[in-house]
Scaffold this active site. Sequence first.
Site, short mmCIF file in Angstrom:
data_model
loop_
_atom_site.label_atom_id
_atom_site.label_comp_id
_atom_site.label_asym_id
_atom_site.label_seq_id
_atom_site.Cartn_x
_atom_site.Cartn_y
_atom_site.Cartn_z
N ASP A 31 0.83 -1.20 0.00
CA ASP A 31 0.00 0.00 0.00
C ASP A 31 0.87 1.26 0.00
O ASP A 31 1.85 1.34 0.76
CB ASP A 31 -0.85 -0.05 1.28
CG ASP A 31 -1.95 0.98 1.30
OD1 ASP A 31 -2.84 0.90 0.44
OD2 ASP A 31 -1.94 1.86 2.20
N GLU A 64 2.02 -0.08 -4.71
CA GLU A 64 1.07 0.97 -5.07
C GLU A 64 1.82 2.29 -4.95
O GLU A 64 2.24 2.66 -3.85
CB GLU A 64 -0.14 0.96 -4.14
CG GLU A 64 -1.19 1.93 -4.62
CD GLU A 64 -2.16 2.36 -3.53
OE1 GLU A 64 -3.29 2.71 -3.85
OE2 GLU A 64 -1.78 2.37 -2.34
N HIS A 78 -10.48 -1.04 -5.82
CA HIS A 78 -11.42 -0.66 -4.75
C HIS A 78 -11.38 0.82 -4.43
O HIS A 78 -12.12 1.27 -3.57
CB HIS A 78 -11.08 -1.47 -3.50
CG HIS A 78 -9.72 -1.13 -2.99
ND1 HIS A 78 -8.56 -1.46 -3.66
CD2 HIS A 78 -9.31 -0.45 -1.88
CE1 HIS A 78 -7.52 -1.00 -3.00
NE2 HIS A 78 -7.95 -0.38 -1.91
N ASP A 79 -10.48 1.58 -5.07
CA ASP A 79 -10.42 3.03 -4.83
C ASP A 79 -10.95 3.82 -6.02
O ASP A 79 -10.94 5.05 -5.98
CB ASP A 79 -8.96 3.47 -4.61
CG ASP A 79 -8.38 2.93 -3.32
OD1 ASP A 79 -9.14 2.75 -2.35
OD2 ASP A 79 -7.16 2.67 -3.30
C1 NOJ Z 1 -4.46 2.97 -0.73
C2 NOJ Z 1 -5.55 1.98 -0.55
O1 NOJ Z 1 -5.81 1.34 -1.76
C3 NOJ Z 1 -6.72 2.77 -0.02
O2 NOJ Z 1 -7.90 2.01 -0.03
C4 NOJ Z 1 -6.36 3.28 1.35
O3 NOJ Z 1 -7.39 4.10 1.83
C5 NOJ Z 1 -5.08 4.09 1.31
N1 NOJ Z 1 -4.07 3.47 0.54
C6 NOJ Z 1 -4.53 4.31 2.71
O4 NOJ Z 1 -4.08 3.10 3.24
#
Ligand code: NOJ
Length: 555
Positions: free
Chosen positions: A196, A251, A325-326
């Site tokens: 992440d 990510e 999911h974002d």
């Molecule tokens: C990226 C994740 O994909 C997201 O869902 C999360 O809110 C943020 N990082 C913080 O961890």
Amino acid sequence: MDLAKKVIYQVYTKSFKDSNGDGLGDLPGVIEKIPYLAQLGVDMIWLNPFYPSPQHDNGYDVADYCAIDPRFGSMEDFEHLVQVCQQHKIDIMMDMVFNHTSTDHEWFQKALAGDETYQDYYYLRPAKEDGSLPTNWDSKFGGPAWARFGETELYYLHLYDVTQADLNWHNPQVRLELQKVLNFWLTKGVKGFRFDVLNVIGKSPVLIDSQEPGSAQEKSLYTDTPIVHQWIKEMNQASFGQRDDIITVGEMSSTNVLNGVQYSNPSEKELSMIFSFHHLKVDYQDGEKWSNPAFDFLQLKAILDEWQRGMSDGQGWNALFLNNHDQPRSNSRFGDPDHYPFETQTMLAQTIQFLRGTPYIYQGEEIGMTNPDFAEIDLYDDVETHNNYQLLLAKGVSPAEAMSIIQAKSRDTSRTPMQWDDSPHAGFTQGQPWLSVAPNYPQINVERELSQGHIFNYYQNLIRLRKEYDVIAYGTYRGLLLEHPQVMAYVREIKDQQLLVLSHFYPGTIRLTLPSEFIDRSAKKLIGNGPLMALNSEIELAPYETVAFYFNEQA
Ligand code: NOJ
């Protein structure tokens, strides 16, 4: 381990399948659906976090990295999942949230109780002399990035929610603890890690004000700093780098191609590949996510082209995706799922999956799930959504306009429960789902798709073709028709083989003049979602039509 031939499926655990009626997806639910994923043909599943967590940010606020939240199952369930996956030749990728912990984490709690060892696990700073916050930085979820550290005079840094405290990676003890976490999961049989927001771990020990809160200049103060590469190399050596069968993906928030190459070029010994997001900001008004203009197609093409070329030149490796999911559902975002559900979904999937990199499929894509378009703010759960809804209203945006922006951009648009069948709550749960199911589940669901749909089958074919055709897995990339306002086109090449991919992103029929290099050659239509069968100097593409032609000079 052949990264280029693999396809990864993202399971948003909380919304995938609930086995016990508490309204939350869980590990036994995932186990039940492994045969479905094997039928699709994927090689690995990335599971979103299911560690103990107060769930302020849906599990990205981790309270214990080496345990399982009882709401999602037990360690025995996890071990069972590993076994069932092995039987189906599917590997597991875990989500590692190492930029921050939940403020419920034992480390933060001990720090709060005054333990100095653990206070050094976080970024704690005093206010400035004038009493203002240690820096002027914004949290990425809205509001300031600092919160009061208990009853003390100090503040702790949180680049995300106030319950997600940033870890101080400068402390070697922190890095050791995190390496132990990776090795713990490796011994459990995990074969992949998704990290992440990994490129924001390298904050400078001396934190300074930015020129403008929330600006790109502010992000540059803590993004992609050189020390991030050093720490990733160290983590690699101490854990997954000791094996050759582990896949890793970072990510990378607001990164650039140069860093992308360094993170993912195998000779750097950092990660297998990265997620970058610039191509999913082409519907931001002046860089602002919470807006809703039509997407800029030429920009989308230009960004994908830049990353494909740059990563290829530097021998880096892309994670290929339009959904997670974002992000809003890409069919609602870049197409017309109401009128062209099959064409839109398959066109987007083919366009992205035939690029150079490793494709990721987000749950529900393979059946054409859409944004839910909930009309009430109370139907959304996400912390970022609520913060930004309030910020929009405070800026004077009308409630109706604010709601239409939320419908387009909320992260919950893709987090609604998986639609399995047309029974209540789409067969996701026997209880009340934690987030409402999208209202179109009677029409869009797995059962119906498998019996009378064509999207799932198309995804199966895309996955199969990647395994069969080296040009898809290993070919170089060359962009074509970059200025064309409706069609994305590119060619992949390896030895004597070429693959030409043409995708029409709009409704209506268009005529297209093809580059002469593709004319008068024998070409085989490999796959397509529309009527075009053969190539001529002028071709016609139907609404949202995508097609791939294969040339093999040897054949
Ligand atoms: C990226 C994740 O994909 C997201 O869902 C999360 O809110 C943020 N990082 C913080 O961890």
